[in-house]
Design a protein around this motif. Structure first.
Motif, PDB file in Angstrom:
ATOM      1  N   ALA A 294      45.352  11.031   1.372  1.00 32.44           N
ATOM      2  CA  ALA A 294      44.106  10.326   1.676  1.00 32.44           C
ATOM      3  C   ALA A 294      44.332   9.059   2.478  1.00 32.44           C
ATOM      4  CB  ALA A 294      43.362   9.988   0.380  1.00 32.44           C
ATOM      5  N   THR A 295      45.529   8.467   2.329  1.00 36.34           N
ATOM      6  CA  THR A 295      45.820   7.213   3.026  1.00 36.34           C
ATOM      7  C   THR A 295      46.945   7.366   4.046  1.00 36.34           C
ATOM      8  OG1 THR A 295      47.318   6.546   1.229  1.00 36.34           O
ATOM      9  CG2 THR A 295      45.015   5.812   1.096  1.00 36.34           C
ATOM     10  N   MET A 296      47.404   8.594   4.277  1.00 40.80           N
ATOM     11  CA  MET A 296      48.444   8.840   5.284  1.00 40.80           C
ATOM     12  C   MET A 296      47.769   9.145   6.624  1.00 40.80           C
ATOM     13  SD  MET A 296      51.196  11.251   3.274  1.00 40.80           S
ATOM     14  CE  MET A 296      52.492  11.074   4.513  1.00 40.80           C
ATOM     15  N   ALA A 297      47.908   8.246   7.570  1.00 40.35           N
ATOM     16  CA  ALA A 297      47.252   8.424   8.868  1.00 40.35           C
ATOM     17  C   ALA A 297      47.763   9.679   9.570  1.00 40.35           C
ATOM     18  CB  ALA A 297      47.495   7.209   9.746  1.00 40.35           C
ATOM     19  N   VAL A 298      46.870  10.334  10.308  1.00 44.80           N
ATOM     20  CA  VAL A 298      47.258  11.460  11.153  1.00 44.80           C
ATOM     21  C   VAL A 298      48.235  10.954  12.216  1.00 44.80           C
ATOM     22  CG1 VAL A 298      46.433  13.151  12.840  1.00 44.80           C
ATOM     23  CG2 VAL A 298      45.090  12.675  10.773  1.00 44.80           C
ATOM     24  N   GLN A 299      49.316  11.691  12.409  1.00 49.44           N
ATOM     25  CA  GLN A 299      50.346  11.286  13.360  1.00 49.44           C
ATOM     26  C   GLN A 299      50.252  12.098  14.649  1.00 49.44           C
ATOM     27  OE1 GLN A 299      54.309  11.175  11.720  1.00 49.44           O
ATOM     28  NE2 GLN A 299      53.630  10.242   9.795  1.00 49.44           N
ATOM     29  N   ALA A 300      50.714  11.477  15.743  1.00 44.90           N
ATOM     30  CA  ALA A 300      50.722  12.146  17.049  1.00 44.90           C
ATOM     31  C   ALA A 300      52.091  11.965  17.694  1.00 44.90           C
ATOM     32  CB  ALA A 300      49.647  11.558  17.957  1.00 44.90           C
ATOM     33  N   GLN A 301      52.428  12.871  18.595  1.00 42.73           N
ATOM     34  CA  GLN A 301      53.645  12.745  19.385  1.00 42.73           C
ATOM     35  C   GLN A 301      53.350  11.859  20.588  1.00 42.73           C
ATOM     36  OE1 GLN A 301      56.404  15.990  21.537  1.00 42.73           O
ATOM     37  NE2 GLN A 301      55.954  16.489  19.418  1.00 42.73           N
ATOM     38  N   GLN A 302      54.251  10.946  20.878  1.00 42.69           N
ATOM     39  CA  GLN A 302      53.940   9.902  21.842  1.00 42.69           C
ATOM     40  C   GLN A 302      54.403  10.174  23.274  1.00 42.69           C
ATOM     41  OE1 GLN A 302      51.988   7.335  20.963  1.00 42.69           O
ATOM     42  NE2 GLN A 302      51.882   8.311  18.948  1.00 42.69           N
ATOM     43  N   ASN A 303      55.395  11.019  23.460  1.00 42.85           N
ATOM     44  CA  ASN A 303      56.016  11.131  24.787  1.00 42.85           C
ATOM     45  C   ASN A 303      56.003  12.554  25.326  1.00 42.85           C
ATOM     46  OD1 ASN A 303      56.907   8.306  24.889  1.00 42.85           O
ATOM     47  ND2 ASN A 303      58.326   8.897  23.257  1.00 42.85           N
ATOM     48  N   PRO A 304      54.898  12.968  25.947  1.00 42.82           N
ATOM     49  CA  PRO A 304      54.880  14.295  26.573  1.00 42.82           C
ATOM     50  C   PRO A 304      55.887  14.367  27.720  1.00 42.82           C
ATOM     51  CG  PRO A 304      52.966  13.018  27.223  1.00 42.82           C
ATOM     52  CD  PRO A 304      53.636  12.236  26.147  1.00 42.82           C
ATOM     53  N   GLN A 305      56.337  15.571  27.992  1.00 43.57           N
ATOM     54  CA  GLN A 305      57.352  15.770  29.022  1.00 43.57           C
ATOM     55  C   GLN A 305      56.802  16.622  30.164  1.00 43.57           C
ATOM     56  OE1 GLN A 305      60.772  17.480  26.992  1.00 43.57           O
ATOM     57  NE2 GLN A 305      61.616  15.438  26.623  1.00 43.57           N
ATOM     58  N   LEU A 306      57.276  16.307  31.377  1.00 40.51           N
ATOM     59  CA  LEU A 306      56.960  17.117  32.543  1.00 40.51           C
ATOM     60  C   LEU A 306      57.951  18.279  32.582  1.00 40.51           C
ATOM     61  CD1 LEU A 306      55.485  17.712  35.193  1.00 40.51           C
ATOM     62  CD2 LEU A 306      57.041  16.103  36.329  1.00 40.51           C
ATOM     63  N   VAL A 307      57.422  19.485  32.415  1.00 42.78           N
ATOM     64  CA  VAL A 307      58.250  20.690  32.395  1.00 42.78           C
ATOM     65  C   VAL A 307      57.801  21.588  33.539  1.00 42.78           C
ATOM     66  CG1 VAL A 307      59.049  22.648  31.018  1.00 42.78           C
ATOM     67  CG2 VAL A 307      58.443  20.491  29.891  1.00 42.78           C
ATOM     68  N   VAL A 308      58.746  22.037  34.356  1.00 41.78           N
ATOM     69  CA  VAL A 308      58.402  22.836  35.538  1.00 41.78           C
ATOM     70  C   VAL A 308      59.212  24.133  35.554  1.00 41.78           C
ATOM     71  CG1 VAL A 308      57.797  20.787  36.880  1.00 41.78           C
ATOM     72  CG2 VAL A 308      60.119  21.679  36.996  1.00 41.78           C
ATOM     73  N   ASN A 309      58.623  25.146  36.166  1.00 46.75           N
ATOM     74  CA  ASN A 309      59.277  26.439  36.317  1.00 46.75           C
ATOM     75  C   ASN A 309      59.153  26.859  37.781  1.00 46.75           C
ATOM     76  OD1 ASN A 309      60.030  29.167  36.296  1.00 46.75           O
ATOM     77  ND2 ASN A 309      59.232  29.510  34.227  1.00 46.75           N
ATOM     78  N   PRO A 310      60.090  26.424  38.627  1.00 47.99           N
ATOM     79  CA  PRO A 310      59.993  26.714  40.071  1.00 47.99           C
ATOM     80  C   PRO A 310      59.947  28.204  40.383  1.00 47.99           C
ATOM     81  CG  PRO A 310      61.668  25.037  39.644  1.00 47.99           C
ATOM     82  CD  PRO A 310      61.277  25.609  38.311  1.00 47.99           C
ATOM     83  N   ALA A 311      60.694  29.001  39.633  1.00 47.27           N
ATOM     84  CA  ALA A 311      60.720  30.441  39.898  1.00 47.27           C
ATOM     85  C   ALA A 311      59.360  31.071  39.609  1.00 47.27           C
ATOM     86  CB  ALA A 311      61.805  31.113  39.055  1.00 47.27           C
ATOM     87  N   ALA A 312      58.726  30.633  38.524  1.00 47.62           N
ATOM     88  CA  ALA A 312      57.387  31.148  38.218  1.00 47.62           C
ATOM     89  C   ALA A 312      56.401  30.747  39.307  1.00 47.62           C
ATOM     90  CB  ALA A 312      56.927  30.619  36.861  1.00 47.62           C
ATOM     91  N   ALA A 313      56.504  29.505  39.763  1.00 47.72           N
ATOM     92  CA  ALA A 313      55.614  29.054  40.835  1.00 47.72           C
ATOM     93  C   ALA A 313      55.820  29.889  42.099  1.00 47.72           C
ATOM     94  CB  ALA A 313      55.863  27.575  41.126  1.00 47.72           C
ATOM     95  N   GLU A 314      57.055  30.201  42.413  1.00 47.62           N
ATOM     96  CA  GLU A 314      57.346  31.022  43.593  1.00 47.62           C
ATOM     97  C   GLU A 314      56.691  32.394  43.480  1.00 47.62           C
ATOM     98  OE1 GLU A 314      58.753  30.360  46.403  1.00 47.62           O
ATOM     99  OE2 GLU A 314      59.608  28.381  46.020  1.00 47.62           O
ATOM    100  N   ARG A 315      56.678  32.948  42.272  1.00 50.57           N
ATOM    101  CA  ARG A 315      56.041  34.259  42.086  1.00 50.57           C
ATOM    102  C   ARG A 315      54.528  34.174  42.277  1.00 50.57           C
ATOM    103  NH1 ARG A 315      60.048  34.487  38.002  1.00 50.57           N
ATOM    104  NH2 ARG A 315      58.572  33.866  36.363  1.00 50.57           N
ATOM    105  N   MET A 316      53.996  32.948  42.194  1.00 53.85           N
ATOM    106  CA  MET A 316      52.576  32.719  42.463  1.00 53.85           C
ATOM    107  C   MET A 316      52.342  32.298  43.915  1.00 53.85           C
ATOM    108  SD  MET A 316      51.972  30.549  38.965  1.00 53.85           S
ATOM    109  CE  MET A 316      52.607  31.198  37.415  1.00 53.85           C
TER     110      MET A 316
END
Length: 333
Positions: A294-316
């Motif tokens: 009841a008193t434990m605050a909801v937690q969040a992750q603070q540091n999102p990451q930029l993740v890329v897939n060049p091969a997948a993009a090429e297929r598009m």
């Protein structure tokens, strides 16, 4: 009795003057040694997962890892509703009737079902986008009852902005999401807000189950990019969206890192295993220290990451800009 033995033990252990032995005197006996933990020899935890896909599975793995790192002896009862709301309600009802020490609910729809049914033991959720909108907590700061956990609200604005970074001339972005997931509705609102700033038009297609995902992707028509938020049903059928994106040569931006590994082009995303581990650490506090949800605050992750897939993009049919590749925290090979 109004309180179960486990709940009473947790409350007593959490008090500053908790006693090692049971006493009917609330002030205790000064001759006794204070208890510093409500730790038991073993625990029983129910895990309710809405649907199987890499992100949700990773969150469970992280949760268990935190429990193992704490050295707790835990027996798990793992249930999966496979995206069916009726099954989710049945799982929640089953857990409510069991003698569990704690329940973990993974993803918004099943967390809602569990919260409505399980009221006598602590409930933790993870992979929930907006706990307040889902009516799981009174507020993120003060949940107010037996339910708290971790949110996976992702940086939707940054994800939509990626479309313009890759395709400066883009005009339309298609979004596919489940009409039954409040977490997805929250993200679509955020996507529309950022799209307006970027001069983009959002084209929406909703689905009710995974069998409709492929048809919805095809029905988007002539869009410059497709955006898939952290929608549990759509992500569970992401292969269908990837196939359409590749066939139509359309950029696919996704809501989390594991979807990039499965064929999305890129994202600013969260690490769900780490999010699950945070949730597991909260569970350890509840089980061994008598912490009150009841008193434990909801937690969040603070540091999102930029993740890329060049091969997948090429297929598009798309080459990701070099500046994005240089900035990436992770490049999927």
């Amino acid at each position: 009795m109004a309180l179960s033995t486990r709940k009473l033990a947790a409350l007593v252990a959490g008090a500053a003057l908790a006693l090692a032995g049971c006493s009917s005197d609330p002030k205790g006996d000064a001759s006794q040694t204070p208890s510093t933990s409500s730790a038991q020899d073993s625990y029983s935890i129910g895990i309710a997962e809405f649907v199987s896909h890499p992100s949700l599975d990773a969150s469970i793995a992280g949760f268990k890892a935190a429990i193992a790192d704490a050295g707790l002896d835990v027996t798990y009862d793992e249930q999966n509703s496979q995206g069916d709301q009726g099954t989710a309600a049945s799982i929640a009802s089953k857990f409510a009737s069991q003698d569990l020490d704690l329940v973990l609910a993974v993803a918004t729809p099943i967390a809602q079902a569990v919260a409505q049914n399980v009221v006598d033991v602590p409930v933790l959720f993870t992979a929930v986008t907006d706990p307040e909108a889902a009516q799981l907590v009174a507020s993120n700061e003060q949940p107010g009852a037996n339910v708290t956990g971790t949110t996976d609200l992702n940086p939707v604005a940054d994800q939509i902005a990626l479309v313009k970074r890759v395709l400066p001339e883009a005009k339309k972005v298609g979004v596919i999401y489940s009409s039954g997931e409040v977490n997805s509705e929250v993200q679509v609102v955020l996507a529309k807000e950022e799209a307006q700033k970027q001069g983009l038009e959002i084209v929406e297609k909703t689905i009710t189950n995974s069998s409709e995902v492929s048809q919805a992707a095809q029905a988007l028509g002539d869009v410059d990019a497709i955006y898939v938020p952290t929608d549990n049903i759509v992500v569970s059928a992401l292969d269908s969206v990837v196939q359409v994106a590749e066939a139509t040569q359309t950029l696919l931006v996704v809501g989390e890192a594991s979807s990039v590994e499965k064929g999305g082009a890129l994202t600013f995303g969260l690490n769900y295993e780490d999010l699950g581990r945070q949730t597991g650490e909260m569970a350890v506090e509840i089980l061994t220290q008598g912490a009150d949800p009841a008193t434990m605050a909801v937690q969040a992750q603070q540091n999102p990451q930029l993740v890329v897939n060049p091969a997948a993009a090429e297929r598009m049919g798309i080459t990701l800009p070099q500046d994005l590749l240089d900035e990436a925290d992770q490049v999927i090979e």
